[in-house]
Motif scaffolding. Sequence first.
Motif, PDB file in Angstrom:
ATOM      1  N   LYS A 105       0.778  -1.009   0.199  1.00 45.12           N
ATOM      2  CA  LYS A 105      -0.180   0.021  -0.084  1.00 45.12           C
ATOM      3  C   LYS A 105       0.911   1.303  -0.061  1.00 45.12           C
ATOM      4  O   LYS A 105       0.558   2.174  -0.690  1.00 45.12           O
ATOM      5  N   HIS A 106       1.896   1.229   0.886  1.00 44.66           N
ATOM      6  CA  HIS A 106       2.928   2.446   0.744  1.00 44.66           C
ATOM      7  C   HIS A 106       3.816   2.669  -0.427  1.00 44.66           C
ATOM      8  O   HIS A 106       3.521   3.649  -0.841  1.00 44.66           O
ATOM      9  N   ALA A 107       3.922   1.603  -0.990  1.00 40.94           N
ATOM     10  CA  ALA A 107       4.614   1.652  -2.282  1.00 40.94           C
ATOM     11  C   ALA A 107       3.827   2.330  -3.256  1.00 40.94           C
ATOM     12  O   ALA A 107       4.266   3.085  -4.209  1.00 40.94           O
ATOM     13  N   GLU A 109       1.179   4.370  -2.757  1.00 38.57           N
ATOM     14  CA  GLU A 109       1.010   5.730  -2.528  1.00 38.57           C
ATOM     15  C   GLU A 109       2.449   6.544  -3.071  1.00 38.57           C
ATOM     16  O   GLU A 109       2.245   7.635  -3.548  1.00 38.57           O
ATOM     17  N   GLU A 110       3.439   6.120  -2.725  1.00 31.96           N
ATOM     18  CA  GLU A 110       4.664   6.821  -3.171  1.00 31.96           C
ATOM     19  C   GLU A 110       5.054   6.808  -4.619  1.00 31.96           C
ATOM     20  O   GLU A 110       5.199   7.649  -5.214  1.00 31.96           O
ATOM     21  N   GLU A 111       4.760   5.429  -5.112  1.00 32.39           N
ATOM     22  CA  GLU A 111       5.161   5.386  -6.660  1.00 32.39           C
ATOM     23  C   GLU A 111       3.844   6.060  -7.527  1.00 32.39           C
ATOM     24  O   GLU A 111       4.353   6.496  -8.834  1.00 32.39           O
ATOM     25  N   ILE A 114       3.865  10.386  -4.975  1.00 31.18           N
ATOM     26  CA  ILE A 114       4.911  11.157  -4.681  1.00 31.18           C
ATOM     27  C   ILE A 114       6.308  11.020  -5.401  1.00 31.18           C
ATOM     28  O   ILE A 114       6.875  12.077  -5.764  1.00 31.18           O
ATOM     29  N   TYR A 115       6.664   9.962  -6.097  1.00 33.01           N
ATOM     30  CA  TYR A 115       7.688   9.815  -6.984  1.00 33.01           C
ATOM     31  C   TYR A 115       7.503  10.528  -8.221  1.00 33.01           C
ATOM     32  O   TYR A 115       8.450  11.182  -8.681  1.00 33.01           O
ATOM     33  N   PRO A 116       6.499  10.656  -8.998  1.00 25.47           N
ATOM     34  CA  PRO A 116       6.194  11.463 -10.005  1.00 25.47           C
ATOM     35  C   PRO A 116       6.263  13.008  -9.647  1.00 25.47           C
ATOM     36  O   PRO A 116       6.700  13.610 -10.399  1.00 25.47           O
ATOM     37  N   GLU A 133      14.612   0.573  -5.327  1.00 30.19           N
ATOM     38  CA  GLU A 133      14.811   0.303  -3.841  1.00 30.19           C
ATOM     39  C   GLU A 133      13.442  -0.451  -3.664  1.00 30.19           C
ATOM     40  O   GLU A 133      13.654  -1.625  -2.794  1.00 30.19           O
ATOM     41  N   HIS A 134      12.317   0.250  -4.009  1.00 29.14           N
ATOM     42  CA  HIS A 134      11.152  -0.629  -3.856  1.00 29.14           C
ATOM     43  C   HIS A 134      11.089  -2.046  -4.379  1.00 29.14           C
ATOM     44  O   HIS A 134      10.349  -2.925  -3.750  1.00 29.14           O
ATOM     45  N   GLY A 135      11.869  -2.185  -5.431  1.00 25.17           N
ATOM     46  CA  GLY A 135      11.892  -3.445  -6.205  1.00 25.17           C
ATOM     47  C   GLY A 135      12.450  -4.412  -5.233  1.00 25.17           C
ATOM     48  O   GLY A 135      12.121  -5.662  -5.264  1.00 25.17           O
ATOM     49  N   LYS A 167      17.365   2.325   5.787  1.00 24.65           N
ATOM     50  CA  LYS A 167      18.178   3.309   4.818  1.00 24.65           C
ATOM     51  C   LYS A 167      17.267   3.967   3.850  1.00 24.65           C
ATOM     52  O   LYS A 167      17.405   5.172   3.756  1.00 24.65           O
ATOM     53  N   HIS A 168      16.498   3.274   3.213  1.00 19.62           N
ATOM     54  CA  HIS A 168      15.614   3.758   2.403  1.00 19.62           C
ATOM     55  C   HIS A 168      14.792   5.092   2.958  1.00 19.62           C
ATOM     56  O   HIS A 168      14.420   6.042   2.447  1.00 19.62           O
ATOM     57  N   ILE A 169      14.054   4.454   4.103  1.00 18.95           N
ATOM     58  CA  ILE A 169      13.294   5.526   4.766  1.00 18.95           C
ATOM     59  C   ILE A 169      14.171   6.770   5.346  1.00 18.95           C
ATOM     60  O   ILE A 169      13.545   7.817   4.962  1.00 18.95           O
ATOM     61  N   GLU A 171      16.436   8.125   3.711  1.00 16.35           N
ATOM     62  CA  GLU A 171      16.498   8.880   2.315  1.00 16.35           C
ATOM     63  C   GLU A 171      15.251   9.840   2.317  1.00 16.35           C
ATOM     64  O   GLU A 171      15.418  10.959   1.865  1.00 16.35           O
ATOM     65  N   GLU A 172      14.246   9.191   2.487  1.00 17.57           N
ATOM     66  CA  GLU A 172      12.955   9.929   2.167  1.00 17.57           C
ATOM     67  C   GLU A 172      12.610  10.750   3.350  1.00 17.57           C
ATOM     68  O   GLU A 172      12.531  12.049   2.922  1.00 17.57           O
ATOM     69  N   GLU A 173      12.890  10.317   4.333  1.00 21.19           N
ATOM     70  CA  GLU A 173      12.457  11.248   5.558  1.00 21.19           C
ATOM     71  C   GLU A 173      13.312  12.239   5.887  1.00 21.19           C
ATOM     72  O   GLU A 173      13.031  13.492   6.289  1.00 21.19           O
TER      73      GLU A 173
HETATM   74 FE   LIG Z   1       9.607   4.340  -0.436  1.00 19.89          FE
END
Ligand SMILES: [Fe+2]
Length: 204
Positions: A105-107, A109-111, A114-116, A133-135, A167-169, A171-173
């Motif tokens: 669900k989170h992916a 929302e972001e993909e 937010i990522y666009p 990284e989501h992959g 690590k991914h979090i 970068e985002e936060e």
């Molecule tokens: Fe993410």
Amino acid sequence: MATTTEPKRTAKTSAKDNGKTSNNGTSLGVIAGAAAGGAALGLLAMLGRKAAVQAPSALAGNWDDALKAEHKAVLKVFDTLEATDDKATIRRNMLLAHIKHALVKHAIEEENVIYPALREAGKTEQADELNAEHGYVKQFLYELENMPSTSPKWLEKVKEFRAALEKHIREEEDQLFPELRAQLSEEKNKALTLAMNKEGFKVA
Ligand SMILES: [Fe+2]
Ligand SMILES: [Fe+2]
């Protein structure tokens, strides 16, 4: 004689049949009504469940705060998972399924939103990196699902997964999300929040 009896019988039979048909029709109507009612209730229950799942994010405020709350919630499930022992297979599988649902669900929302928006704001390379990284999040989930959860190696893999996720979090936060939020107008941030919650609700 036969002709007079015959139509009478037919009429009687047909009246009986009509009665039956109408009874059946009524029963069928009741069943159909109940089924429709059941389906409507089912739909309401499903919408209620979806609303309940998306509520913490929707109530968290701006899109970045909502995503932060989701990060925190999923890491809490990791805490519980890491505290299980090798015999707790059912619990481990249930917690992994919970993590998977939350992260899928989170992916989305972001993909989908937010990522666009990051790419639109000129951060294409960073958005593509996060997307890749989501992959690997899916890779970890796949590997864990295809490994016996009784194995001590399973928990090692969970810890590896968590480290990659953290690590991914970070970068985002710590960088990309606050930068994006600051770069956008209040109106655009509001539109992103709405669009993101809409995407989340679809898969909640
Ligand atoms: Fe993410
Ligand atoms: Fe995230």
